[in-house]
Enzyme design. Sequence first.
Site, PDB file in Angstrom:
ATOM      1  N   TYR A   1       0.857  -1.193   0.000  1.00 32.38           N
ATOM      2  CA  TYR A   1       0.000   0.000   0.000  1.00 32.38           C
ATOM      3  C   TYR A   1       0.885   1.234   0.000  1.00 32.38           C
ATOM      4  CZ  TYR A   1      -3.114   3.680   1.721  1.00 32.38           C
ATOM      5  OH  TYR A   1      -3.807   4.844   1.869  1.00 32.38           O
TER       6      TYR A   1
ATOM      7  N   GLU B   1      -3.732   7.561  -3.902  1.00 33.26           N
ATOM      8  CA  GLU B   1      -3.676   6.319  -3.115  1.00 33.26           C
ATOM      9  C   GLU B   1      -3.570   5.126  -4.058  1.00 33.26           C
ATOM     10  OE1 GLU B   1      -6.177   4.637   0.659  1.00 33.26           O
ATOM     11  OE2 GLU B   1      -7.327   5.082  -1.150  1.00 33.26           O
TER      12      GLU B   1
END
Length: 453
Positions: free
Chosen positions: A175, A263
């Site tokens: 991530y 993101e």
Amino acid sequence: MNGSVLTRTCSRRHPSLVFRVNMAASMASQAAARGLRTATSKNILLDKVKCTWLSPRRWLNLQEYQSKKLMQESGVAVQRFYVADTASEALEAAKRLNAKEIVLKAQILAGGRGKGVFDSGLKGGVHLTKDPAVVGELANKMLGFNLTTKQTPKEGVKVKTVMVAEALDITRETYFAILMDRSCNGPVMVGSPQGGMDIEEVAASSPELIFKEVIDIFEGVRDDQALRMAANLGFNGPLQRQAADQIKRLYDLFLKVDATQVEVNPLGETPEGQVVCFDAKINFDDNAEFRQKAVFAMDDMTESDPTETEAAKWDLKYIGLDGNIACFVNGAGLAMATCDIIDLHGGKPANFLDLGGGVKERQVYEAFKLLTADPKVEAILVNIFGGIVNCAIIANGITKACRELELKVPLVVRLEGTNVHEAKRILTESGLPITAAENLDDAAKKAVAAIKK
């Protein structure tokens, strides 16, 4: 009450609204009692990271392929892909890819596509195949049909475009995000070697696996920062340098498009030794629209509520609710308080309509047009606390709207603040059937009573 009626109603339809409403309401309550759409509250305060996820004041809705295109233009590694509007185009795209495996994705803004169902009978808005001919067959059952997922209306959303992309295996998922953080007075990088899942879950269960790097806005992302983040994400050897390069390119994109958040989840590693951004979410700063015209021109409003879209044209913030008392206010905190007081006295708010600050008479008029167009509305409650807002402008807009629109439902008005005496004079001398209220509680009681008559 078990939470704000506005928060309870909007948390699923308009999750980004909730954080801003809660923040605005808190500020308003401190003063003595805009706002809009991210999750209840996607105000993710990570104990270790101490970052706050914020959303722009209005959504810019981009389809997946549009976000991928922006990344591609900044040199970020994404899967090879094409976009198709017809089944024949999808088939040709699949052939041009010449990939071992192909993924076909229906392009809608709602999540949960993989488990969705088409009214054509096809199950799933995401399909994998090794046969290009199958891509054409599947696209024929997607395009022009409604796809229903857990996030769409019951009738689903019509699919007008599909993305045909190269399917890549992922050996490891991480991530990575870049976002604006107030506590750091600028952008920060946040990463975790555990990707492909909600970062909130990782932060709660394994906070030691959340890594943060504060970015100096003047220096940008330094090489040592990018390499350190890549190492923390678990990339080793040549992959560390490759991941660091992707991180720097993502920051370039962040600056280039005036993003508030980029993101990537997952930022993946393939068996062939590639670092690829498989899925990304980009939030934009709406205040930069004047210099990001090309980006904002991509805004996909086809899945937005028509009333909300019309309201946005006049810089009004509108969200439809399920009740019958229209709320016409200025400020998200005041809107939440108004909805709650209506609920407290036995009524149900029909909407959240926020005028904002620099309001003009025309906006007031257009707001009334939106409110009166809703057949559910049986009364209108105007609740204005004029700080920046001039109450006299509101009053003039109200009287104009009442006369020209021939208002048929009861109207209760509570005004306070700047130029309020002039505003009350305008309303009183108008001769219109407007019910004045002394305070918010009085206004809510009168609005509820007007319906019960």
